[in-house]
Scaffold this motif. Structure first.
Motif, short mmCIF file in Angstrom:
data_model
loop_
_atom_site.label_atom_id
_atom_site.label_comp_id
_atom_site.label_asym_id
_atom_site.label_seq_id
_atom_site.Cartn_x
_atom_site.Cartn_y
_atom_site.Cartn_z
N PRO A 109 68.66 7.13 88.29
CA PRO A 109 69.32 5.84 88.54
C PRO A 109 69.78 5.69 90.00
N LEU A 110 70.30 6.76 90.59
CA LEU A 110 70.73 6.68 91.98
C LEU A 110 69.54 6.44 92.89
N GLY A 111 68.41 7.09 92.59
CA GLY A 111 67.20 6.92 93.38
C GLY A 111 66.68 5.49 93.29
N LEU A 112 66.74 4.93 92.09
CA LEU A 112 66.25 3.56 91.91
C LEU A 112 67.16 2.57 92.63
N LYS A 113 68.45 2.86 92.64
CA LYS A 113 69.39 2.02 93.39
C LYS A 113 69.06 2.10 94.89
N ALA A 114 68.72 3.31 95.34
CA ALA A 114 68.36 3.49 96.75
C ALA A 114 67.09 2.69 97.07
N MET A 115 66.12 2.72 96.15
CA MET A 115 64.89 1.94 96.35
C MET A 115 65.22 0.46 96.47
N ASP A 116 66.15 0.02 95.64
CA ASP A 116 66.59 -1.36 95.66
C ASP A 116 67.18 -1.71 97.03
N ASN A 117 68.01 -0.81 97.57
CA ASN A 117 68.60 -1.03 98.89
C ASN A 117 67.52 -1.03 99.98
N LEU A 118 66.54 -0.13 99.84
CA LEU A 118 65.45 -0.08 100.82
C LEU A 118 64.62 -1.36 100.77
N GLN A 119 64.48 -1.88 99.56
CA GLN A 119 63.68 -3.09 99.37
C GLN A 119 64.31 -4.30 100.08
N GLU A 120 65.65 -4.28 100.22
CA GLU A 120 66.33 -5.36 100.94
C GLU A 120 65.82 -5.47 102.38
N LEU A 121 65.43 -4.32 102.95
CA LEU A 121 64.99 -4.29 104.34
C LEU A 121 63.49 -4.50 104.48
N ASN A 122 62.82 -4.66 103.35
CA ASN A 122 61.36 -4.72 103.37
C ASN A 122 60.88 -6.17 103.49
N PRO A 123 60.18 -6.49 104.57
CA PRO A 123 59.70 -7.86 104.71
C PRO A 123 58.53 -8.20 103.78
N LYS A 124 57.85 -7.18 103.25
CA LYS A 124 56.70 -7.44 102.37
C LYS A 124 56.95 -6.73 101.04
#
Lengths: 212, 200
Positions: A109-124
């Motif tokens: 769950p922590l990793g998926l939350k991190a992916m979610d945060n990384l996705q905020e910075l993803n333009p594509k």
């Protein structure tokens, strides 16, 4: 790449299955594993909800930012494109520590939350960024401090010293982790990876390359 | 050159003994057990001190749990179906036969090759193979120790990729698979290397 591997796995299964007369088993496996996938995913709901709730409190309470700041120098090397006070750094750190401690239930769950945060910075949104790939490398080849599952099996099957594989597992997993991260960093420089980089304009700038 | 290699080998063996005898395991277990209560304590205390409505914020965050789990389903179905079919087809036996001449070159018993090949694909599958090998050869045989080390030293790469990318809807994983598999391969070689040093 996943396209080829996925295609290859299924094609090989069908061809080999046809030759060895296992075709029925192959078909059954497809149906069975499709159901298993759903069971696994739905099994995550409770623990996901719990950790996402806790993480929301941690985020609003400023803990995530605090963690992000604490590992600023390390984060700059691994994730040069992520602002050092971004929550992604803090959640990634929590995921990695949970992994090292063998807290599988919390790590995902922590990793998926991190992916979610990384996705905020993803333009594509449908393509992985370099930071995501490095983070995935840290997870698919995570450092293990105590491989509890296999120790339990060894204990059950009468090992005189079930723990004796800890040293070898720590060393081997550290090598795996370091090489996966280095591989991710080197591969992102290949023309093939650059072409699909969601942030490719930033990377093309010479000043950025020098800062790397 | 040879001298420094002997010294390095000696150091690894000694570290291994120290790790096993120092109560490191007991310490790490206690540490792991306390980690989650500690995180909960700090998070709630700090949140409360900042006058956050902890209950309401928790609910707000927890709402996403269902969505994330459901979003993973198609990715996990795709990966697990392919891996399940592959396992059922018996193709692994042929690949093992094909690759077994190579295992001798690096001093790896051919029996452990299925563990190495299955590990990135399936956690339960590779654990099953490890259990079989330990049953057959003994937990304290070289094969048993090497298989245990291999299992303990990497993750189920394809599962992790499917779940992590699935959760945020990433379809193009770029070089993530390659990096993960390189990690698995190096981990495998390192497992053989360190097991030979420590256990042979």
């Amino acid at each position: 790449m996943l396209n080829y591997i996925w295609f290859g796995l299924i094609l090989i299964s069908l061809v080999v299955g046809a030759f060895t007369g296992n075709l029925e088993a192959v078909t059954n496996a497809a149906i069975e594993y499709a159901a298993t996938a759903v069971t696994i995913a739905l099994g995550l709901i409770g623990i996901m909800a719990f950790w996402l709730g806790i993480m929301k409190i941690a985020e609003k309470g400023g803990i995530i930012k605090l963690l992000s700041k604490a590992i600023k120098p390390m984060a700059k090397i691994l994730f040069p494109n992520i602002p050092s006070d971004h929550p992604a750094i803090g959640t990634m750190l929590m995921n990695i520590v949970a992994n090292w401690l063998g807290l599988g239930n919390a790590a995902t769950p922590l990793g998926l939350k991190a992916m979610d945060n990384l996705q905020e910075l993803n333009p594509k949104k449908d393509t992985a960024t370099n930071a995501m790939v490095v983070f995935l490398a840290l997870n698919t080849a995570s450092i293990t401090i105590i491989p509890m599952t296999v120790i339990a099996i060894r204990q059950e099957l009468g090992s005189a010293n079930p723990f004796e594989i800890i040293s070898t597992a720590v060393l081997a997993s550290t090598c795996a982790c370091i090489s996966a991260v280095i591989a991710a960093k080197l591969l992102q420089r290949t023309p093939w990876a650059k072409k699909s980089d969601p942030n490719r304009k930033d990377i093309a700038e010479k000043s950025e390359v020098k800062n790397d | 050159m040879i001298d420094s290699l002997t010294v390095a080998t000696e150091a690894v063996v000694q570290t291994a003994t120290v790790i096993q005898e120092s109560g490191f395991v007991t310490f790490m277990k206690a540490f792991s057990n306390l980690a989650i209560p500690f995180i909960l304590f700090v998070t709630l205390i700090l949140g409360f001190a900042k006058k956050i409505k902890v209950y309401e914020v928790f609910i707000e965050g927890a709402k996403d749990g269902f969505d994330v789990a459901v979003r993973i389903i198609p990715y996990l179905v795709a990966i697990l179906v392919a891996i399940g079919m592959f396992r059922a087809s018996g193709a692994m036996d042929y690949i093992v036969k094909l690759l077994s001449p190579l295992t001798n070159l690096i001093g790896m018993p051919a029996e452990t090759l299925p563990v190495a090949l299955m590990r990135p694909l399936s956690g339960s599958g590779s654990l099953g193979i490890v259990t079989e090998l330990i049953n057959e050869h003994g937990a304290d045989s070289f094969i048993g120790r090497l298989a245990s080390t291999m299992f303990g030293s990497t993750e189920t790469t394809f599962y992790v990729l499917a779940v992590y990318f699935g959760a945020v809807g990433i379809k193009n994983s770029r070089h993530a698979v390659a990096a993960g598999l390189i990690g698995d391969f190096v981990g495998l070689l390192a497992a053989v290397f360190f097991c030979r040093i420590v256990f042979l």
